[in-house]
Design an enzyme around this catalytic site. Structure first.
Site, PDB file in Angstrom:
ATOM      1  N   ASP A 152     -14.398 -14.281  47.880  1.00 58.17           N
ATOM      2  CA  ASP A 152     -14.203 -15.306  47.006  1.00 58.17           C
ATOM      3  C   ASP A 152     -13.362 -16.707  47.868  1.00 58.17           C
ATOM      4  O   ASP A 152     -12.283 -16.883  47.939  1.00 58.17           O
ATOM      5  CB  ASP A 152     -13.077 -15.111  45.873  1.00 58.17           C
ATOM      6  N   ASP A 180     -19.895  -4.733  44.482  1.00 61.49           N
ATOM      7  CA  ASP A 180     -18.732  -5.784  44.597  1.00 61.49           C
ATOM      8  C   ASP A 180     -17.346  -4.865  44.051  1.00 61.49           C
ATOM      9  O   ASP A 180     -17.463  -3.599  43.841  1.00 61.49           O
ATOM     10  CB  ASP A 180     -18.725  -7.018  43.505  1.00 61.49           C
ATOM     11  N   GLU A 235     -13.310  -2.326  47.270  1.00 59.24           N
ATOM     12  CA  GLU A 235     -12.353  -2.008  48.378  1.00 59.24           C
ATOM     13  C   GLU A 235     -11.458  -0.692  48.122  1.00 59.24           C
ATOM     14  O   GLU A 235     -11.022  -0.288  49.142  1.00 59.24           O
ATOM     15  CB  GLU A 235     -11.269  -3.373  48.175  1.00 59.24           C
TER      16      GLU A 235
HETATM   17  C1  GLC Z   1     -15.799 -11.162  42.400  1.00 64.89           C
HETATM   18  C2  GLC Z   1     -17.076 -11.356  43.279  1.00 64.89           C
HETATM   19  C3  GLC Z   1     -17.666 -12.491  42.930  1.00 64.89           C
HETATM   20  C4  GLC Z   1     -18.305 -12.077  41.759  1.00 64.89           C
HETATM   21  C5  GLC Z   1     -17.292 -12.089  40.553  1.00 64.89           C
HETATM   22  C6  GLC Z   1     -17.682 -11.407  39.287  1.00 64.89           C
HETATM   23  O1  GLC Z   1     -14.617 -11.981  42.287  1.00 64.89           O
HETATM   24  O2  GLC Z   1     -16.250 -11.627  44.675  1.00 64.89           O
HETATM   25  O3  GLC Z   1     -18.553 -12.846  43.806  1.00 64.89           O
HETATM   26  O4  GLC Z   1     -18.992 -13.460  41.000  1.00 64.89           O
HETATM   27  O5  GLC Z   1     -16.449 -10.892  41.016  1.00 64.89           O
HETATM   28  O6  GLC Z   1     -18.557 -10.452  39.315  1.00 64.89           O
END
Ligand code: GLC
Length: 794
Positions: free
Chosen positions: A461, A386, A389
């Site tokens: 998200d 995650d 980017e």
């Molecule tokens: C980001 C991710 C989400 C995750 C959050 C906490 O917003 O896109 O899926 O739950 O971070 O890690």
């Protein structure tokens, strides 16, 4: 600003046409009979190769070409390329002269400082598709998009850019399909006739113009050629196709176990549970929270006993903290990104000020991979990348940060879009090295063209709203058009609370998506299937169970994707792009799982749905009612369903419901065959979790159906199928008898039921005008490994 100008000289060198113009140089090669590569740079540059999206680019074939007074003409078996000399312009056309794509006569290729743009004449009625994870409509004509991987928290239905960049699109001009892939990972912009009526263009902020032109003619041909260049997925572990449950965050360990046990108690099939950022000590990557997760091995063991696989989140930011072993180790090994003056770059993310590994260096990927390997050895089966980017609290990483770029050296401007994909690569390497024969599963938020080789993506998200449910379908469709076969949305919506009705429709839709993962935001309502009331629980159980019944189909589609890049979920573009209705707002979200199973997304509250059935004859999946194609249908949709159809000629292999993918099924392969058109199918099986399939341990059978005759080829490969019985459900035909060779086969009328009735609703009886289900059951208890099977119905 410089426009490319007139052709000066040209020569054919090493199967490449080298052309020098007044302002630039161009290199053209023919990659296949329907694919060209065009590279252009200014006179003072040398041609560069970028290997991130395309690890190996074929050298090019011998050219068939001729010189005319005003042009050079290259002709293949499929397509003609006319290179006009004065000025230099390209025109790709079919052999009958119909233009596919041509440079704008006045502009063509233009340099403006480091930026390069190729302008193409907008053809009348030209349509545009793809570009991967992009919001907006299926047909992108009149829109402009930017490729710059972005942490788009709570994005809206028109937000651009999102997390993944994929500078590949398909166009349709004069009813003909073509594809263009801009092999450039700098920030790029694609304009499809937005705010102008003259041209479409693609533009890169830096790097060179290097694009591939695919002449098709069908979308599947374009995708096959595109994925031959950028790569295809390997078969994922079967468990990753099961239902996956996530939350931000399950904590402490007891909570994780509670959720896993509840799935088993309530008999809702599931295979995967996720640990989001709270499993770590103060969000520090490669640590465990000592209080909340004191004994990870024991937790993982207990989850394994419940037949759950565990996936953990890994963010790239490493807390900059003396004494934290990963940070110290990273500094010592010089793995973190730096400013040009040598100072370490620090950005703020979950753990506070953090350093970021340079995933564009193989030695850094190896460093990261070793840590991932330790988690894999602890029993973690999959990894969720995650914030890659890379995200720094919604801000921009400074552009002057230096990256190794495999020794080429460059800055953030060049490395940004491939950072996430290289993190996923590093993560996969670590998991694979540690797991040996066992397959792993990597899920990433950011990626780039070619990233499909290493990971699945989820669409970030999203919101718990109807427009997002629809957008979610389009995003998965568009990712599929663009070479990413394995994707899905957060079921139920990440931010916000799903209104009544939304969750059940979402879970029904996601049951047909390649990735089926429910996830939700911290402090939002819980989103496990039992959190929305009894009826939603039943609907969720129904559709998750249906997905498990469909696993032989889904897995066969993934196999197909490894061969030709076709995504399991197919936008109707693939098979019906000549039917304009599929591009209209009402129908653009529809998709097919494979060639014949058509799914029509519907809003949470909708009691009526307008669907478009393309040409052909269609069966309502749940009750066999026949509907004619090439027309719209207005349907009543009970709250417990979404409309699903199967096309005549469809062959759908199914199995009994299991609670997880490796729970033994009842050994009966149920082959649903839909009469009314010829059908062909490749059924693929293997053990679903090792790499032995690559050494020949798989079973592949070709199945054909034509006018009452069903043939199944002897199997290819050495895998011993777990299915021992074959039941054939022939839908829509009223044959009374069947024979396999001389042997008379027993035919029984049979009710097939994919779903259970819920409350006062029965999907099979609430259609008073439904035609009677015709399901004829045939039992062939035979060894079907080496003998062909031919069954004749009459
Ligand atoms: C980001 C991710 C989400 C995750 C959050 C906490 O917003 O896109 O899926 O739950 O971070 O890690």
């Amino acid at each position: 600003m410089k426009i490319i100008g007139e052709v000066g000289k040209w020569e054919l060198r090493n199967s490449r046409l080298h052309i020098t113009t007044a302002e630039g140089q161009v290199r053209i090669s023919q990659i296949s009979s329907a694919t060209f590569r065009v590279q252009a740079c200014s006179l003072d540059e040398i041609f560069q190769e970028s290997g991130y999206a395309c690890p190996v680019i074929p050298e090019g074939m011998a050219f068939q070409f001729s010189e005319r007074e005003d042009s050079l003409v290259v002709e293949t078996l499929d397509v003609r390329l006319i290179i006009s000399k004065s000025p230099f312009r390209l025109r790709f056309e079919r052999l009958d002269g119909t233009v596919l794509s041509e440079d704008d006569p006045g502009l063509g290729i233009v340099w403006d400082g480091p930026e390069v743009t190729n302008y193409k004449t907008l053809q009348p009625g030209e349509r545009f598709f793809g570009l991967g994870e992009k919001t907006g409509p299926l047909d992108r004509a009149g829109k402009q998009y930017r490729n710059w991987n972005t942490d788009a928290y709570a994005y809206g239905p028109n937000t651009d850019p999102l997390y993944v960049s994929c500078p590949f699109y398909m166009g349709m001009s004069h009813e003909n399909m073509y594809g263009i892939f801009l092999n450039n990972h700098w920030e790029t912009t694609f304009n499809f006739g937005a705010a102008n009526d003259r041209f479409s263009f693609f533009q890169a902020k830096g790097g060179q113009l290097d694009y591939f032109f695919f002449a098709g003619p069908e979308p599947a041909d374009i995708l096959r050629e595109y994925t031959a260049l950028t790569g295809r997925i390997k078969l994922p572990p079967m468990w990753s196709l099961g239902f996956q449950q996530c939350r931000y965050s399950y904590s402490p360990d007891k909570d994780v176990l509670r959720v896993a046990r509840t799935f088993r108690e309530k008999e809702i099939p599931a295979d995967v549970i996720y640990l989001d950022i709270h499993y770590m000590q103060d969000y520090k990557v490669f640590t465990w929270d000592k209080e909340k997760f004191p004994d990870p091995e024991s937790l993982i063991r207990q989850l394994h006993e419940l037949n759950f696989k565990v996936v953990v989140i890994l963010d790239p930011g490493v807390k900059a903290e003396k004494g934290y072993h990963v940070s110290d180790d990273g500094v010592e090994n010089d793995v973190f990104l730096k400013y040009p003056d040598g100072q370490l770059y620090r950005g703020a993310v979950w753990p506070g000020w953090s350093n970021f590994p340079d995933f564009t260096a193989s030695r850094v990927r190896k460093w990261w991979a070793d840590y991932v390997g330790k988690l894999a050895k602890q029993g973690i089966s999959g990894f969720w990348n995650d914030m890659n980017e890379p995200a720094v609290w919604g801000h921009h990483t400074p552009n002057l940060i230096g990256f190794e770029l495999e020794g080429e050296k460059g800055t953030h401007k060049e490395a940004h879009n491939i950072y996430g994909m290289q993190m996923a690569l590093a993560t996969k390497q670590g998991a694979e090295d540690a797991l040996g024969e066992e397959r792993t599963f990597i899920l990433t938020r950011a990626s780039f063209s070619g990233g499909q080789r290493d990971s699945a993506v989820w669409t970030g998200d999203n919101h718990a709203t109807n427009p997002h449910l629809m957008l979610g379908a389009r995003l998965v469709n568009s990712l599929g058009i663009s070479g990413f076969p394995f994707s899905g949305n957060d079921v139920g919506g990440f931010t916000g609370d799903a209104a009544p009705g939304l969750y059940r429709r979402w879970i029904a839709q996601a049951a047909f998506h390649p990735l089926m993962r429910a996830h939700t935001m911290i402090n939002s309502r819980s989103a496990e299937p039992w959190c929305f009331g009894e009826e939603d629980l039943e609907v969720a159980r129904n559709f998750i169970s249906l997905r498990y019944q469909l696993l032989p189909h889904l897995y066969s589609l993934f196999y197909e994707s490894t061969k030709n890049g076709m995504p399991p979920v197919r936008s109707l573009l693939f098979d019906y792009h000549r039917e304009w209705k599929i591009f209209t707002e009402a129908f653009e979200n529809q998709f097919a799982l494979g060639q014949h199973l058509l799914i029509c997304p519907v809003d949470g509250e909708a009691a009526l749905a307008k669907v478009y059935l393309p040409e052909g004859r269609w069966y309502h999946f749940f009750n066999d009612k026949v509907c004619e194609g090439a027309q719209e249908h207005l349907l009543e949709v009970p709250r417990d369903l979404i409309p699903v159809f199967v096309k005549a000629g469809g062959i759908i292999p199914m199995q009994s419901i299991t609670q997880h993918v490796h729970e033994p099924h009842d050994k009966i392969l149920r082959l649903h065959v839909y009469h009314g058109a010829d059908g062909a199918y490749e059924l693929y099986e293997d053990d679903g979790h090792t790499r032995q399939n690559e050494a020949g341990n798989y079973a592949l059978r070709k199945i054909n159906y034509k006018d009452g005759i069903l043939t199944i080829s002897p199997q290819e490969g050495a895998y011993k199928s777990a299915f021992q019985h074959l039941h054939i459900y022939l839908h829509g035909a009223n044959f009374k008898k069947a024979k396999a060779g001389q042997q008379e086969l027993k035919i029984e009328k049979s009710d097939f039921r994919f779903l259970k009735a819920i409350s006062n609703f029965d999907p099979y009886e609430d259609y008073p005008d439904a035609s009677k289900i015709i399901a004829e059951l045939l039992r062939v208890e035979t060894s079907w490994y080496s003998d062909p099977i031919k069954i004749q119905f009459y």
